[in-house]
Design an enzyme around this catalytic site. Structure first.
Site, PDB file in Angstrom:
ATOM      1  N   HIS A 187       0.861  -1.191   0.000  1.00 55.41           N
ATOM      2  CA  HIS A 187       0.000   0.000   0.000  1.00 55.41           C
ATOM      3  C   HIS A 187       0.904   1.249   0.000  1.00 55.41           C
ATOM      4  O   HIS A 187       2.020   1.195   0.508  1.00 55.41           O
ATOM      5  CB  HIS A 187      -0.882  -0.056   1.267  1.00 55.41           C
ATOM      6  CG  HIS A 187      -1.793   1.114   1.406  1.00 55.41           C
ATOM      7  ND1 HIS A 187      -1.399   2.292   2.010  1.00 55.41           N
ATOM      8  CD2 HIS A 187      -3.069   1.301   1.015  1.00 55.41           C
ATOM      9  CE1 HIS A 187      -2.396   3.146   1.967  1.00 55.41           C
ATOM     10  NE2 HIS A 187      -3.422   2.575   1.370  1.00 55.41           N
ATOM     11  N   ASN A 189       1.215   3.747   1.817  1.00 60.43           N
ATOM     12  CA  ASN A 189       1.754   4.172   3.105  1.00 60.43           C
ATOM     13  C   ASN A 189       2.875   3.268   3.609  1.00 60.43           C
ATOM     14  O   ASN A 189       3.563   3.620   4.563  1.00 60.43           O
ATOM     15  CB  ASN A 189       0.648   4.183   4.174  1.00 60.43           C
ATOM     16  CG  ASN A 189      -0.246   5.403   4.057  1.00 60.43           C
ATOM     17  OD1 ASN A 189      -0.062   6.228   3.169  1.00 60.43           O
ATOM     18  ND2 ASN A 189      -1.215   5.515   4.945  1.00 60.43           N
ATOM     19  N   LYS A 190       3.046   2.100   3.029  1.00 59.15           N
ATOM     20  CA  LYS A 190       4.019   1.138   3.545  1.00 59.15           C
ATOM     21  C   LYS A 190       5.440   1.475   3.071  1.00 59.15           C
ATOM     22  O   LYS A 190       5.624   2.387   2.280  1.00 59.15           O
ATOM     23  CB  LYS A 190       3.596  -0.282   3.142  1.00 59.15           C
ATOM     24  CG  LYS A 190       2.187  -0.645   3.655  1.00 59.15           C
ATOM     25  CD  LYS A 190       2.139  -0.768   5.169  1.00 59.15           C
ATOM     26  CE  LYS A 190       0.789  -0.679   5.838  1.00 59.15           C
ATOM     27  NZ  LYS A 190      -0.356  -1.344   5.311  1.00 59.15           N
ATOM     28  N   ASN A 191       6.445   0.720   3.533  1.00 54.22           N
ATOM     29  CA  ASN A 191       7.838   1.122   3.267  1.00 54.22           C
ATOM     30  C   ASN A 191       8.197   1.085   1.786  1.00 54.22           C
ATOM     31  O   ASN A 191       9.052   1.843   1.351  1.00 54.22           O
ATOM     32  CB  ASN A 191       8.809   0.294   4.099  1.00 54.22           C
ATOM     33  CG  ASN A 191       8.746   0.671   5.575  1.00 54.22           C
ATOM     34  OD1 ASN A 191       7.702   1.142   6.040  1.00 54.22           O
ATOM     35  ND2 ASN A 191       9.823   0.495   6.308  1.00 54.22           N
TER      36      ASN A 191
END
Ligand SMILES: *Cc1c(COP(=O)(O)O)cnc(C)c1O
Length: 380
Positions: A187, A189-191
């Site tokens: 997603h 927002n993930k790293n």
């Protein structure tokens, strides 16, 4: 980020993806190639992820939520089964258990680690327990030795929710390079991101087969017409466009995570021995710092968390909440869960704030956040 972007967008968000120009060009190439859905880019992305995880099998999906659901199905978990999982996580961690027809059995988390309390896991095991679904919260690995010793002794499968933990390592071993079924999220927002997407690392040959069938219509190449449907599968395959984004992101992963560690080290350094809020467990170099989530000292403050977030916003700083306790949502109260059952998850759910942390963030922006927090918390 250049100065013109900064002027257009003076707000410092709590997170922001970083897509480089090479990746944008790679996406344009895929769009021009005529092959958009699962094809050569997905195959390449799965292969590169597999190398990253030490050669284990990797299967991508449209999200980590899909990956967790496929992992549960592949383990044969359904009606009448119980899965032990933390009361503090993103709600998807528990939703998938309910969606396959099983019961989520919550246990509490550590107040500073935010990770599942393994003593409580042991106490929650019943004859119906089939699996443990822990979360490596914020990228801080769960104690893998204790987790797998317990699971192996009780013959339970482990499905790791590693949505926060790509690039994390436990005692030098990368999360996803060992263990049963390890699920990652891409997603935004993930790293690292594929816009939407996820991947499962690991699984037995039978589980991999089931994952592939459930991922794509239950179809195989056999039978009189050249294909057959073995079970009523779903459709969770990643697109080549998404995989092209993922390939560009994977090349930057170590650099992104190194930058996250530098920024978090600066937060810890600036707050020193007497921080105005309760900082999360620091971990070691194996922590990938997906989010930086201190607790507000609400008992000593005259303003609410909502007012704190509003004040930060007035100063141009975005603040998130990761996460409210799952068992207190209506859907889980309806299963019989109540306030008071998991005190740490409930306290974290009330007090947690997610402060800005993303690879393109600058050190002076950490200083700006710290000054704003100090002003608001100490003045309140
Ligand atoms: C983001 C997240 C998920 C779901 O990931 P998606 O790819 O958005 O489906 C699951 N668990 C945790 C802990 C997450 O943070």
């Amino acid at each position: 980020m250049n100065d013109s972007t900064r002027q257009v967008n003076p707000m410092l968000p709590f997170t922001r993806p970083w897509i480089d120009e090479d990746t944008i060009e790679a996406v344009v190439e895929v769009l021009r190639s005529g092959w958009l859905a699962s094809g050569p880019k997905v195959a390449q992305f799965e292969q590169e992820l597999s190398s990253y995880f030490g050669g284990r099998p990797v299967r991508t999906q449209t999200s980590a939520t899909a990956g967790l659901e496929l992992a549960l199905l592949a383990c044969g978990i359904g009606k009448g089964d119980e899965v032990i999982t933390p009361a503090l996580s993103f709600v998807a961690t528990a939703n998938v258990i309910v969606r396959v027809g099983a019961r989520p059995v919550f246990v509490d988390v550590g107040l500073d680690s935010r990770n599942i309390d393994l003593e409580q896991v042991a106490a929650a095991i019943t004859p119906r327990t089939r699996a443990i679904l822990p979360v490596h919260f914020a990228g801080l690995p769960v104690d893998m030795e204790r987790l797998y010793t317990l699971a192996d002794r009780q013959r339970l499968r482990v499905i790791e929710d590693a949505a926060h933990a790509i690039g994390s390592a436990w005692r030098g071993r990368r999360i996803g390079s060992f263990g049963d079924l390890v699920v990652f999220s891409f997603h935004p927002n993930k790293n690292i991101t594929t816009i939407e997407g996820g991947a499962i690392s690991g699984g037995s040959p039978e589980e991999l087969k089931a994952i592939e069938l459930h991922r794509w219509h239950g179809q195989v190449k056999s039978g009189p017409d050249g294909f057959d449907t073995l079970l009523p599968g779903g459709k969770y395959n990643l697109s080549d466009v998404a995989a092209a984004v993922g390939l560009g992101q994977l090349r930057r992963l170590e650099e992104f995570n190194a930058r996250r560690r530098v920024l978090v080290a600066r937060y810890f350094e600036l707050w020193g021995a007497d921080p105005p809020l309760r900082l999360p467990e620091r971990g070691d170099a194996g922590h990938s710092w997906h989010v930086f989530t201190p607790l507000l000292p609400l008992a000593r403050m005259r303003i609410s968390r909502r007012a704190f977030i509003e004040s930060m916003k007035e100063r141009g700083i975005g603040v998130g909440i990761h996460y409210p306790a799952i068992h207190l949502f209506s859907a889980y109260r309806a299963l019989g869960y109540r306030e008071g059952q998991f005190p740490n998850a409930e306290r974290i759910g009330r007090e947690t704030v997610t402060l800005p942390l993303f690879p393109a963030m600058e050190l002076h922006e950490v200083e700006r956040v710290v000054r704003a927090v100090n002003d608001i918390v100490r003045g309140a």
